[in-house]
Design a protein around this motif. Structure first.
Motif: not given
Length: 435
Positions: A320-321, A323-324
């Protein structure tokens, strides 16, 4: 020079102090029933060890010279306990609740054991209490108390276990001990870590020899997995895992070592409920392993359903993304399907941005109760069907985005929905997502 034997009164006091009031009453009942059946009765192993250390007794381990099933059946009948019998070793377990406290009593027939091959299950036959104590793993677990009908107790210590306990040392009973049962390597690590013991040099040499022979690889996966669960249930499992790493035993269990567990495991204990810890510990161990190693672990062991779910979902969670920075709606859409233990483990072991997203979801978003339920929609006259899901999803998104924050606002939102000429059939709840 051996320690002088304690007097009976001191032993009684130590035993009384280690038992809860409920356990004392159940043990007194077991003594009474054993006397009626003319079965010599002993409290053995861990409970005696812990009583001598001034630690609480968690479970009652009883040995009888004779048929353990007779006593177990009588005890279960007298306490309305749940009786489980094991024919292979003529043992039984009575699980009951007394004075609001759950208790587990193991009742075992005194036995001797013979191992037909290294790491194989033993062949057993009835024996005396002395022979039963001689089959055990470490001297500190060979202590027994003869429980007499008049309330008197007599200490049996044939292998100087009390002296080893006083000197805080772990000593194996005989040279073939780890060959007979390699899972004793894991038990050694647990006892050393929990009781702050030192392994005597000869026992350490026997452990090293058993590891070099890769005896753990010859041990059945169910027996190893049971020991892994017991290890993860320890007060500080990272200490036992560190010992197994030092002994080069972890690879034979299919596990990898990471120094990070000295940080993540204690952090988990500080923040999570005890019943969740074994799942989080396992997930933390898997996070330190390669995908191939995780797959091999799952293929080797017959994991329970919850562990299979963790193993299946972990790669998808890692993809999953996170890191933002993400808003509440996006976080719930990404994370709501994943087991909470997996989310906690990743939060404990991730960089700051990923950790912040996971902590926000776990601490603020996931616990946020829905403003309305399906039952309330029914009570308000909305016909059941797929409509419910669309309404509740739209309401949840409005709640997470901060547009609707109270139940009254949710009801007002729903009223506007009902005013739509297509309410209950072909409307779009998202048209009404703003207050």
């Amino acid at each position: 020079m051996s320690l002088p034997a304690p007097d009976a009164e001191t032993l009684r006091q130590q035993l009384t102090q280690a038992l809860t009031p409920a356990a004392r009453e159940v043990l007194a009942l077991a003594i009474e029933r054993a006397a009626a059946l003319q079965l010599p009765l002993y409290l053995v192993g861990g409970p005696v060890r812990d009583a001598l250390l001034g630690l609480p007794i968690v479970e009652l381990d009883l040995v009888v010279e004779g048929d353990a099933w007779l006593l177990a059946e009588a005890l279960a009948s007298a306490t309305d306990g749940r009786l489980t019998q094991h024919a292979a070793f003529r043992t039984a377990t009575v699980a009951l609740e007394h004075q609001g406290q759950p208790l587990t009593i193991d009742v075992v027939t005194a036995r001797r054991e013979r191992y037909p091959a290294p790491a194989a299950l033993p062949i057993v036959e009835p024996a005396t209490i002395q022979e039963d104590l001689a089959r055990r793993d470490f001297t500190i677990n060979t202590l027994a108390l003869r429980l007499l009908p008049d309330g008197d107790v007599v200490l049996l210590d044939p292998f100087n276990g009390r002296e080893d306990l006083a000197r805080r040392r772990l000593r194996v009973l005989h040279d073939a001990s780890f060959e007979d049962d390699p899972t004793r390597i894991l038990r050694a690590a647990r006892f050393v870590a929990r009781l702050e013991l030192a392994v005597v040099p000869h026992t350490r040499r026997l452990i090293d020899a058993a590891v070099r022979q890769e005896l753990l690889l010859r041990t059945s996966p169910p027996r190893l997995l049971n020991e892994i669960w017991l290890l993860l249930d320890e007060p500080a499992p990272e200490r036992a895992l560190a010992l197994l790493h030092t002994w080069n035993a972890l690879p034979q269990l299919g596990l990898s070592w990471s120094p990070s567990i000295f940080t993540t495991f204690p952090a988990a204990r500080r923040s999570l409920a005890p019943q969740l810890l074994p799942q989080v510990y396992l997930a933390l161990l898997w996070l330190a392993m390669t995908p191939a190693a995780r797959q091999a672990f799952g293929e080797r062991y017959n994991l329970p359903a919850w562990a299979r779910t963790l193993a299946r979902e972990l790669p998808q969670l890692l993809a999953l993304p996170l890191d933002r920075p993400l808003d509440a709606v996006a976080l719930e859409a990404l994370l709501r399907r994943f087991p909470v233990a997996l989310l906690h483990a990743l939060a404990l072991s991730s960089p700051a941005t990923i950790q912040a997203n996971l902590r926000r979801y776990l601490d603020e978003i996931r616990p946020l109760p829905p403003l309305l339920s399906g039952e309330e929609l029914r009570a308000l006259g909305i016909a059941p069907g797929p409509t419910y899901g669309r309404i509740l999803r739209a309401l949840r998104q409005a709640q997470l985005s901060g547009m609707i924050t109270t139940r009254d606002e949710a009801l007002a939102w729903l009223e506007r929905l009902r005013d739509d000429e297509h309410a209950g059939s072909c409307y779009d709840p998202s048209r009404h997502s703003e207050v």
